[in-house]
Design a protein around this motif. Structure first.
Motif, PDB file in Angstrom:
ATOM      1  N   ALA A  87       2.310   8.315  19.662  1.00 45.75           N
ATOM      2  CA  ALA A  87       3.331   7.442  19.086  1.00 45.75           C
ATOM      3  C   ALA A  87       3.467   7.538  17.583  1.00 45.75           C
ATOM      4  O   ALA A  87       4.212   6.783  16.975  1.00 45.75           O
ATOM      5  CB  ALA A  87       3.036   5.995  19.483  1.00 45.75           C
ATOM      6  N   ALA A  88       2.751   8.460  16.922  1.00 43.87           N
ATOM      7  CA  ALA A  88       2.815   8.497  15.460  1.00 43.87           C
ATOM      8  C   ALA A  88       2.636   9.916  14.951  1.00 43.87           C
ATOM      9  O   ALA A  88       1.922  10.727  15.544  1.00 43.87           O
ATOM     10  CB  ALA A  88       1.728   7.605  14.870  1.00 43.87           C
ATOM     11  N   VAL A  99       1.722   6.405   7.909  1.00 47.13           N
ATOM     12  CA  VAL A  99       1.349   6.229   9.318  1.00 47.13           C
ATOM     13  C   VAL A  99       0.025   5.494   9.489  1.00 47.13           C
ATOM     14  O   VAL A  99      -0.485   5.380  10.604  1.00 47.13           O
ATOM     15  CB  VAL A  99       1.289   7.600  10.040  1.00 47.13           C
ATOM     16  CG1 VAL A  99       2.684   8.217  10.095  1.00 47.13           C
ATOM     17  CG2 VAL A  99       0.324   8.563   9.353  1.00 47.13           C
ATOM     18  N   ARG A 100      -0.499   4.955   8.403  1.00 47.10           N
ATOM     19  CA  ARG A 100      -1.849   4.392   8.490  1.00 47.10           C
ATOM     20  C   ARG A 100      -1.921   3.197   9.409  1.00 47.10           C
ATOM     21  O   ARG A 100      -2.981   2.916   9.964  1.00 47.10           O
ATOM     22  CB  ARG A 100      -2.407   4.028   7.115  1.00 47.10           C
ATOM     23  CG  ARG A 100      -1.493   3.160   6.275  1.00 47.10           C
ATOM     24  CD  ARG A 100      -2.206   2.712   5.008  1.00 47.10           C
ATOM     25  NE  ARG A 100      -3.061   1.558   5.281  1.00 47.10           N
ATOM     26  CZ  ARG A 100      -3.811   0.951   4.386  1.00 47.10           C
ATOM     27  NH1 ARG A 100      -3.857   1.390   3.142  1.00 47.10           N
ATOM     28  NH2 ARG A 100      -4.528  -0.096   4.698  1.00 47.10           N
ATOM     29  N   ASP A 101      -0.835   2.501   9.585  1.00 51.16           N
ATOM     30  CA  ASP A 101      -0.890   1.331  10.445  1.00 51.16           C
ATOM     31  C   ASP A 101      -0.260   1.569  11.813  1.00 51.16           C
ATOM     32  O   ASP A 101      -0.045   0.627  12.573  1.00 51.16           O
ATOM     33  CB  ASP A 101      -0.222   0.148   9.733  1.00 51.16           C
ATOM     34  CG  ASP A 101      -1.001  -0.230   8.476  1.00 51.16           C
ATOM     35  OD1 ASP A 101      -2.251  -0.234   8.548  1.00 51.16           O
ATOM     36  OD2 ASP A 101      -0.374  -0.491   7.437  1.00 51.16           O
ATOM     37  N   LEU A 102       0.030   2.816  12.112  1.00 50.31           N
ATOM     38  CA  LEU A 102       0.623   3.103  13.416  1.00 50.31           C
ATOM     39  C   LEU A 102      -0.468   3.357  14.460  1.00 50.31           C
ATOM     40  O   LEU A 102      -1.565   3.759  14.130  1.00 50.31           O
ATOM     41  CB  LEU A 102       1.537   4.333  13.317  1.00 50.31           C
ATOM     42  CG  LEU A 102       2.716   4.211  12.350  1.00 50.31           C
ATOM     43  CD1 LEU A 102       3.653   5.387  12.550  1.00 50.31           C
ATOM     44  CD2 LEU A 102       3.455   2.898  12.513  1.00 50.31           C
ATOM     45  N   PRO A 103      -0.125   3.123  15.718  1.00 52.85           N
ATOM     46  CA  PRO A 103      -1.086   3.344  16.807  1.00 52.85           C
ATOM     47  C   PRO A 103      -1.157   4.829  17.148  1.00 52.85           C
ATOM     48  O   PRO A 103      -0.541   5.290  18.098  1.00 52.85           O
ATOM     49  CB  PRO A 103      -0.483   2.535  17.953  1.00 52.85           C
ATOM     50  CG  PRO A 103       0.994   2.507  17.666  1.00 52.85           C
ATOM     51  CD  PRO A 103       1.154   2.592  16.182  1.00 52.85           C
TER      52      PRO A 103
ATOM     53  N   ALA B 266       8.917   3.135  12.035  1.00 52.12           N
ATOM     54  CA  ALA B 266       8.010   4.270  11.834  1.00 52.12           C
ATOM     55  C   ALA B 266       7.681   4.950  13.155  1.00 52.12           C
ATOM     56  O   ALA B 266       7.595   6.181  13.236  1.00 52.12           O
ATOM     57  CB  ALA B 266       6.739   3.798  11.134  1.00 52.12           C
ATOM     58  N   VAL B 267       7.509   4.151  14.197  1.00 57.02           N
ATOM     59  CA  VAL B 267       7.209   4.740  15.504  1.00 57.02           C
ATOM     60  C   VAL B 267       8.424   5.493  16.050  1.00 57.02           C
ATOM     61  O   VAL B 267       8.299   6.611  16.563  1.00 57.02           O
ATOM     62  CB  VAL B 267       6.731   3.661  16.500  1.00 57.02           C
ATOM     63  CG1 VAL B 267       6.763   4.175  17.935  1.00 57.02           C
ATOM     64  CG2 VAL B 267       5.312   3.204  16.127  1.00 57.02           C
ATOM     65  N   SER B 270       8.772   8.700  14.292  1.00 58.41           N
ATOM     66  CA  SER B 270       7.767   9.643  14.807  1.00 58.41           C
ATOM     67  C   SER B 270       8.217  10.264  16.125  1.00 58.41           C
ATOM     68  O   SER B 270       8.105  11.481  16.326  1.00 58.41           O
ATOM     69  CB  SER B 270       6.421   8.929  15.003  1.00 58.41           C
ATOM     70  OG  SER B 270       5.872   8.497  13.779  1.00 58.41           O
ATOM     71  N   HIS B 271       8.718   9.428  17.027  1.00 61.37           N
ATOM     72  CA  HIS B 271       9.199   9.940  18.321  1.00 61.37           C
ATOM     73  C   HIS B 271      10.287  10.993  18.116  1.00 61.37           C
ATOM     74  O   HIS B 271      10.260  12.066  18.719  1.00 61.37           O
ATOM     75  CB  HIS B 271       9.772   8.801  19.171  1.00 61.37           C
ATOM     76  CG  HIS B 271       8.737   7.908  19.778  1.00 61.37           C
ATOM     77  ND1 HIS B 271       7.518   8.353  20.205  1.00 61.37           N
ATOM     78  CD2 HIS B 271       8.755   6.577  20.035  1.00 61.37           C
ATOM     79  CE1 HIS B 271       6.813   7.342  20.705  1.00 61.37           C
ATOM     80  NE2 HIS B 271       7.542   6.251  20.605  1.00 61.37           N
TER      81      HIS B 271
ATOM     82  N   ARG C 100      -8.835   3.887   2.527  1.00 66.16           N
ATOM     83  CA  ARG C 100      -7.507   3.302   2.669  1.00 66.16           C
ATOM     84  C   ARG C 100      -7.455   1.844   2.261  1.00 66.16           C
ATOM     85  O   ARG C 100      -6.400   1.358   1.864  1.00 66.16           O
ATOM     86  CB  ARG C 100      -6.951   3.467   4.086  1.00 66.16           C
ATOM     87  CG  ARG C 100      -7.852   2.985   5.191  1.00 66.16           C
ATOM     88  CD  ARG C 100      -7.138   3.038   6.521  1.00 66.16           C
ATOM     89  NE  ARG C 100      -6.312   1.866   6.696  1.00 66.16           N
ATOM     90  CZ  ARG C 100      -5.575   1.613   7.758  1.00 66.16           C
ATOM     91  NH1 ARG C 100      -5.542   2.470   8.756  1.00 66.16           N
ATOM     92  NH2 ARG C 100      -4.860   0.517   7.846  1.00 66.16           N
TER      93      ARG C 100
END
Lengths: 306, 306, 306, 306
Positions: A87-88, A99-103, B266-267, B270-271, C100
């Motif tokens: 997903a990131a 993207v540090r807070d993306l899953p 952001a997700v 990314s997709h 971070r």
């Protein structure tokens, strides 16, 4: 010509010299069902651990170090309607703070409509409700056993192929791998329903496929890096870090191909490559990155006999 | 809207804060004749020294740091039938031994048939007798003055543009540069009749062109790296070494564009990027390498108003 | 020999061709007080903006392109008891997740005990209560104007020097810079009381210093990259990305020095370098990284006269 | 504690999971005679092919994935008076034109005076007649089997060690390797009588040695990359390309060590590393480059019990 069906009960997470799962004659075809990158089969059942479990290896009679193994990708048929991606964006292809807070490790499911030959997100995502991509199958990871008793993880790639994640390696493509061990020991797996350049989320749309390939031995010609051919172009592959180095390997292999088989002098090859070469980016997620050098066939002189 | 004709008597080998050659209004057009990369004009007369002499700079009224300068490439017309390339692959893009005995600095002439819109070698080269390339004009080096009183050689590139050598920067392309100084100070030159990816012989087919551009100020939007648009795609540019770093910059700029102007999370970005992004390789010959991230418009959601 | 005192009221954030702040004769000395990297003077008053504001430039009579400028660092005296660093490792020298959540831009103060010649944290930090470092002054950023009218930010470095952040550039060191413009145009600033290799928190212990240098013109010898000499070693500097490229430049410059001035054949230089070379890492935080190649004098043959 | 003598009749050109040549208890010592990098033994007899043939592997009872293997280098005694090097700088560490006409693969012999503990060229070379280097033994290639059934050529290096060519790995050094397979499977070979940083001629002074090591299992602590200790410093190793990436790995491992075992917060570790870290360059000749991060013990806080 014989067609073999390879049904696997064990898979490999390396390309290396391990006992063959199948022995075939030079020029035979193989049909096999691959697992996805996490080891799930067509029914969604987890069959193997590790990343990119490989079917094989296939021992091709007559293949010896110094030969090339020609792999013709005859057919790739999705055998599962569910594909998945991460997903990131990978943290190495973008400023990490984006993207540090993306899953990063979360799996997102996609629907593969085999009849319509399309791929779309299984759950609606705001802004992407209309995103319907054409099915564009490719083999993410395939290749042969490396030299010297080495064994490389299917997370990376090298002169023997491996996890190159190049979207040009789909149905009707031909690929030549240098042969390093008797029988070549061919592996394949990790098929994608579609994928952008670079595999920058760390996945394409990962799924299970039925793949049919023909494997043939080419005697008396050799290469340092994989070579390929699509309907309208020839191509060469470099796998290394940084990407500059991968580009250098791919360019060198193309230069060698043009000067050895197409009868071009070094200067003529420079002229041609300088004005018509195209580069495609394969995997930039793994330990080794992949760069492809490509030349459309319409610009090529005829091959020199021999 | 006014169209200005810029006739230069002096040229610059840097992009920096130097006195403007022309001042124009926001949205005006400029027509100018460029020299080739070695400073030869349309008549083959040497007019300027150094590499990639630039026309300009052009001061655009109203452009201020924090704005973007939109450059629309309206037209590129070759004005000389002779183009030239170097005769050998650059030593950094291939194993050096392949080209160590080649005449690296030798100029090879090409014939530009303006009426037929083709480019071919002026003297026959064995194996390339049939090579007739379509004319595919592009600007090799253009951009704006950088920040802080810096001045960068036209042999390299950075956030302000410069010697990117990207074949997508041809007629009908739009490019946005971040503005770092009042008036933006736009420079251009180094046009190519055709060029392969990477500019791997150190040149495209170098020639003189008449170029027409429209320059407009975009208030209230900013970018870190150049952005562009062609008929069917949007694109972002990163200039750095190694190529991995250039790719990272281009990818970050695309991510920022999608999340700020196309309303994607952001997700979602990314997709989308993960499955449809394409990378094109610009210059890999200069101190900074160029990588372009590109997304076809057909995959984009509508822009968010604002 | 004359000693000049250079008192600045304006500073530069680039190394470039700007009007000189001082003109001196060949072999003259200059004493000057530098600001710290953020523009604070010895009294903690902010005097200049931007990063690494430079004193100068100093025009040295007789220096011409193709010469070398010899800089002898005669003395570096801290003139402020307060030094500062940033509080976190730079995100590019460590896995980004490690830092971070750290306050990357926060300034931490250190106490410089000039009489005791020591440096220690101003406020106690758990585990580092006993950390008292010897004062080890160095010039972070210095060099000359580059060629072609270029001007480079003091955030980076190139053939002309700049922000190299090499801890070997302290009192008693000699440095030779290639001269690119008449008068050489020498800049200096950004002094550190102490610094680890790589400047990996983005700073050394940043402070104001009084520096005394002697500047001399060396005719008839040239170099591509800076060269240096300490009490017991000679050294060469490469500034580039990636670090491999910086290493290659430094190694090439050392090879050229040994074969041109020490009378070694290419094979003899290879033998010597292969078994005795030492590499030191300068800045790995900036756009260009710095690598130093060093050979102890005890291994060198006598210089060849001439 | 037991001391075993390992006498090999077969050698390996990979570090991988192959049948052990010896099984020992946790904490036992092993004495073994290594071949040189080309497979020549102490009598100059060719015993093995390939590059860097390894003695081993040694299975250490009790070592399991997730442990660390402590290797104490107790003694390294040259057992041959002849050492050899290559005669030219590697083409990747210098501008290639500097060495293009040198005999890259030619072997040059050196004399190892074991009694005097010195190393010098066997035949006089102009300018180097006085070059007598102190014997400074080191292990060029050693490590353990990697994970997942992988097997890596002894021409390269990775998390499991391998061909790191770091001159700090000599007598009295301790090295910890992460354990990936039961028994750890320790390999060693490729000893050098002396070597400059980077192994920039592709060799140190290659010779045969008798080496004594103690191998111990450390339970309950793990690491991603090799760690080491010399008399006065602790150090961590990164192996990757480009060198920037190797530096990043080494720095991360040092950060993890300081924060896990020395009780430093992330900020305190940043402060300490920022002002006292030293980087040493290992191999820059092989597919993976080696960078070492080093901190002198005098700057370290006491270890946290546990």
């Amino acid at each position: 010509m014989t067609t073999h069906r390879l049904v696997c009960n064990a898979w490999h997470n390396v390309l290396g010299t391990v006992p063959p799962a199948l022995r075939i004659g030079d020029g035979d075809c193989v049909v096999t069902e691959t697992l996805d990158a996490m080891g799930m089969d067509k029914d969604g059942v987890s069959r193997a651990g590790g990343g990119n479990p490989m079917n094989g290896p296939i021992y091709v009679e007559g293949a010896m170090p110094g030969d090339m193994l020609l792999v013709e990708i005859l057919r790739m048929t999705p055998i599962r309607a569910m594909g998945w991606t991460r997903a990131a964006l990978a943290a190495n292809v973008v400023q990490p703070d984006r993207v540090r807070d993306l899953p990063q490790r979360k799996r997102t499911e996609w629907h593969i409509d085999i009849a319509a030959a399309t791929v779309s997100l299984a759950e609606p995502v705001a802004g992407l409700e209309q995103l319907v991509l054409p099915l564009d199958p490719m083999i993410g990871c395939f290749g042969v056993a490396p030299a010297l008793g080495q064994a490389f993880s299917t997370a990376t790639s090298a002169e023997n192929g491996g996890n190159m994640d190049y979207r040009g390696f789909g149905p009707s493509a031909k690929v030549w791998f240098p042969v390093f061990v008797p029988g070549a020991l061919f592996f394949l797996g990790d098929c994608h329903a579609v994928q952008g350049d670079g595999e920058i989320v760390g996945t394409g749309v990962e799924t299970a496929m039925e793949v049919e390939v023909r494997l043939s031995v080419v005697k008396g010609k050799s290469a340092v890096w994989p070579r390929g051919e699509t309907e309208d172009a020839i191509l060469t592959v470099g796998n290394a870090r940084p990407l500059d180095q991968a580009l250098q390997h791919a360019t060198t292999e193309m230069f060698d191909w043009l000067t050895s088989e197409y009868g071009l002098s070094a200067v003529a090859a420079s002229h041609l490559m300088g004005q018509v070469i195209r580069y495609d980016v394969g995997n930039v997620f793994d330990p080794a990155y992949t760069m492809v050098a490509r030349i459309e066939k319409r610009w090529l002189p005829p091959k020199v006999p021999g």
